[in-house]
Write a protein that holds these residues in place. Structure first.
Motif, PDB file in Angstrom:
ATOM      1  N   THR A  39       0.839  -1.205   0.000  1.00  0.00           N
ATOM      2  CA  THR A  39       0.000   0.000   0.000  1.00  0.00           C
ATOM      3  C   THR A  39       0.870   1.249   0.000  1.00  0.00           C
ATOM      4  O   THR A  39       0.576   2.226  -0.712  1.00  0.00           O
ATOM      5  CB  THR A  39      -0.927   0.006   1.232  1.00  0.00           C
ATOM      6  OG1 THR A  39      -1.759  -1.155   1.204  1.00  0.00           O
ATOM      7  CG2 THR A  39      -1.803   1.246   1.248  1.00  0.00           C
ATOM      8  N   LEU A  71      -2.348  -2.579  -8.217  1.00  0.00           N
ATOM      9  CA  LEU A  71      -3.627  -2.833  -7.552  1.00  0.00           C
ATOM     10  C   LEU A  71      -3.942  -4.330  -7.504  1.00  0.00           C
ATOM     11  O   LEU A  71      -4.416  -4.838  -6.488  1.00  0.00           O
ATOM     12  CB  LEU A  71      -4.753  -2.094  -8.271  1.00  0.00           C
ATOM     13  CG  LEU A  71      -4.877  -0.599  -7.958  1.00  0.00           C
ATOM     14  CD1 LEU A  71      -5.890   0.056  -8.896  1.00  0.00           C
ATOM     15  CD2 LEU A  71      -5.292  -0.400  -6.502  1.00  0.00           C
ATOM     16  N   VAL A  75      -4.495  -6.365  -4.088  1.00  0.00           N
ATOM     17  CA  VAL A  75      -5.740  -7.103  -3.826  1.00  0.00           C
ATOM     18  C   VAL A  75      -5.434  -8.576  -3.570  1.00  0.00           C
ATOM     19  O   VAL A  75      -6.017  -9.202  -2.671  1.00  0.00           O
ATOM     20  CB  VAL A  75      -6.728  -6.938  -5.001  1.00  0.00           C
ATOM     21  CG1 VAL A  75      -7.915  -7.878  -4.845  1.00  0.00           C
ATOM     22  CG2 VAL A  75      -7.204  -5.498  -5.101  1.00  0.00           C
ATOM     23  N   TYR A  79      -6.320 -10.665  -0.067  1.00  0.00           N
ATOM     24  CA  TYR A  79      -7.151 -11.857  -0.022  1.00  0.00           C
ATOM     25  C   TYR A  79      -6.322 -13.147   0.049  1.00  0.00           C
ATOM     26  O   TYR A  79      -6.882 -14.236  -0.068  1.00  0.00           O
ATOM     27  CB  TYR A  79      -8.068 -11.914  -1.243  1.00  0.00           C
ATOM     28  CG  TYR A  79      -9.205 -10.925  -1.167  1.00  0.00           C
ATOM     29  CD1 TYR A  79     -10.390 -11.245  -0.501  1.00  0.00           C
ATOM     30  CD2 TYR A  79      -9.098  -9.660  -1.750  1.00  0.00           C
ATOM     31  CE1 TYR A  79     -11.423 -10.332  -0.420  1.00  0.00           C
ATOM     32  CE2 TYR A  79     -10.134  -8.738  -1.673  1.00  0.00           C
ATOM     33  CZ  TYR A  79     -11.300  -9.075  -1.005  1.00  0.00           C
ATOM     34  OH  TYR A  79     -12.323  -8.175  -0.914  1.00  0.00           O
ATOM     35  N   SER A  89       1.878 -12.590  -4.714  1.00  0.00           N
ATOM     36  CA  SER A  89       1.292 -11.250  -4.787  1.00  0.00           C
ATOM     37  C   SER A  89       2.353 -10.176  -4.574  1.00  0.00           C
ATOM     38  O   SER A  89       2.334  -9.128  -5.225  1.00  0.00           O
ATOM     39  CB  SER A  89       0.181 -11.097  -3.745  1.00  0.00           C
ATOM     40  OG  SER A  89       0.682 -11.282  -2.427  1.00  0.00           O
TER      41      SER A  89
END
Length: 353
Positions: A39, A71, A75, A79, A89
């Motif tokens: 972030t 993004l 995300v 998750y 990720s």
């Protein structure tokens, strides 16, 4: 994804993933950290983009691609349900962060000027995310390749011509040191917690469940057992005489040997040491099977010490009732044990009440 249990010790940290319980622990520790760092990377890029846009000629298509990739990675991290998902990720997001800053860098008058500060910032900030040296090293080198491709600062024939390469090398080394530090810290923390849990719930002498663990598990079985269950209270006959005659070291060996017999015969049935010379088993099955199991325990313990010395056990059985507290079954089994002792020892007695 590599499994570290199949690797040599020298490669343990290189492709670290750990056993399932360890992976889950690491995932819980890294989940929030990875989301926070990714972030921060997206926010930093967005702020830089808003400040750069009025004064630079930007490739908006590539900027949109970079933002989308960041993004998607963020995300996926949010998750994620496993350590492997965090690594994947994190890889996607960090590489797109590098690509996004390259897009902004190419919109400036001197792109090569920004390669080193951006590369150092990204590679050092993201060091804690990757649980495994090879994963971090691959991503950090990928970031340097994305930022420096075609624009790496080269000062040929000048006194400082090696400084850019030196800066990259030092940043990679520092990043690796940080990555290894966080990885070792998590491994040591996991092992310390595992050892504390072992000491808290395992009997130090016999390796069986201690009284606390046995009691907690027995209470859980009261409400979850699908079959009838029986509480077996086991006591070594005349154990004080063994200690007095042969010494406490010999007594400890007797305890360990009997614990091995109980554990071996119990299999999936809950067993533990309650303290001193007392053991217990929760046998799940019909009454006849529980009695046969108790008889087998009595015979096996006696046979385990022949011809060294005569050692026997007495067992009291009581049905584990669901509608009352565990202490009720404990007391009934203890009453049966008392009857077994009074009846001559080296036997079992079932509480029929």
């Amino acid at each position: 994804m590599f499994n570290s249990r199949n690797l040599s010790p020298a490669l343990y940290y290189l492709f670290f993933s750990g056993e399932p319980e360890q992976q889950q622990r690491f995932f819980k520790e890294l989940h929030f950290i990875s989301i926070a760092i990714l972030t921060f990377g997206l926010a930093s890029w967005t702020i830089t983009f808003s400040l750069t846009q009025p004064r630079a000629s930007l490739d908006y298509a590539n900027a949109a691609l970079a933002a989308t990739g960041m993004l998607i990675g963020l995300v996926m991290a949010a998750y994620a349900k496993s350590l492997q998902a965090i690594i994947v990720s994190g890889t996607i997001s960090v590489l797109f962060i590098g690509f996004g800053f390259r897009v902004l860098m190419l919109g400036t008058e001197d792109p090569a000027f920004w390669v080193l500060p951006l590369g150092v910032m990204i590679t050092l900030t993201t060091a804690p995310i990757f649980s495994g040296i090879a994963y971090y090293l691959g991503v950090s080198l990928g970031v340097w390749a994305i930022l420096g491709l075609g624009h790496f600062p080269v000062h040929a024939q000048r006194a400082d011509e090696y400084w850019p390469v030196l800066a990259v090398t030092i940043s990679v080394i520092i990043g690796l040191a940080l990555n290894i530090y966080f990885l070792v810290l998590r491994i040591n923390n996991y092992r310390a917690q595992r050892d504390l849990a072992t000491m808290a719930y395992t009997d130090g002498l016999t390796g069986l469940n201690n009284r606390r663990m046995f009691t907690q598990s027995a209470r859980a079985l009261q409400h979850t057992a699908q079959l009838p269950a029986f509480f077996l209270m086991i006591d070594i006959d005349d154990f004080k005489k063994i200690n007095d005659a042969y010494g406490h070291d010999a007594g400890d060996e007797v305890l360990k040997k009997i614990a091995d017999v109980i554990a071996g015969l119990s299999g999936d049935h809950l067993c533990g040491r309650l303290g001193g010379e007392e053991f217990a088993v929760i046998y799940q099955g019909e009454k006849q099977a529980a009695c046969a199991f108790a008889a087998q325990l009595v015979d096996s313990v006696e046979a385990a010490f022949v011809p060294e010395r005569k050692v026997s056990i007495s067992i009291g059985l009581a049905e584990l009732l669901k509608e009352v507290d565990l202490s009720h079954s404990y007391r009934r089994a203890d009453e049966s044990l008392y009857v077994a002792k009074k009846s001559g020892k080296n036997r079992y007695v079932l509480n029929a009440a």
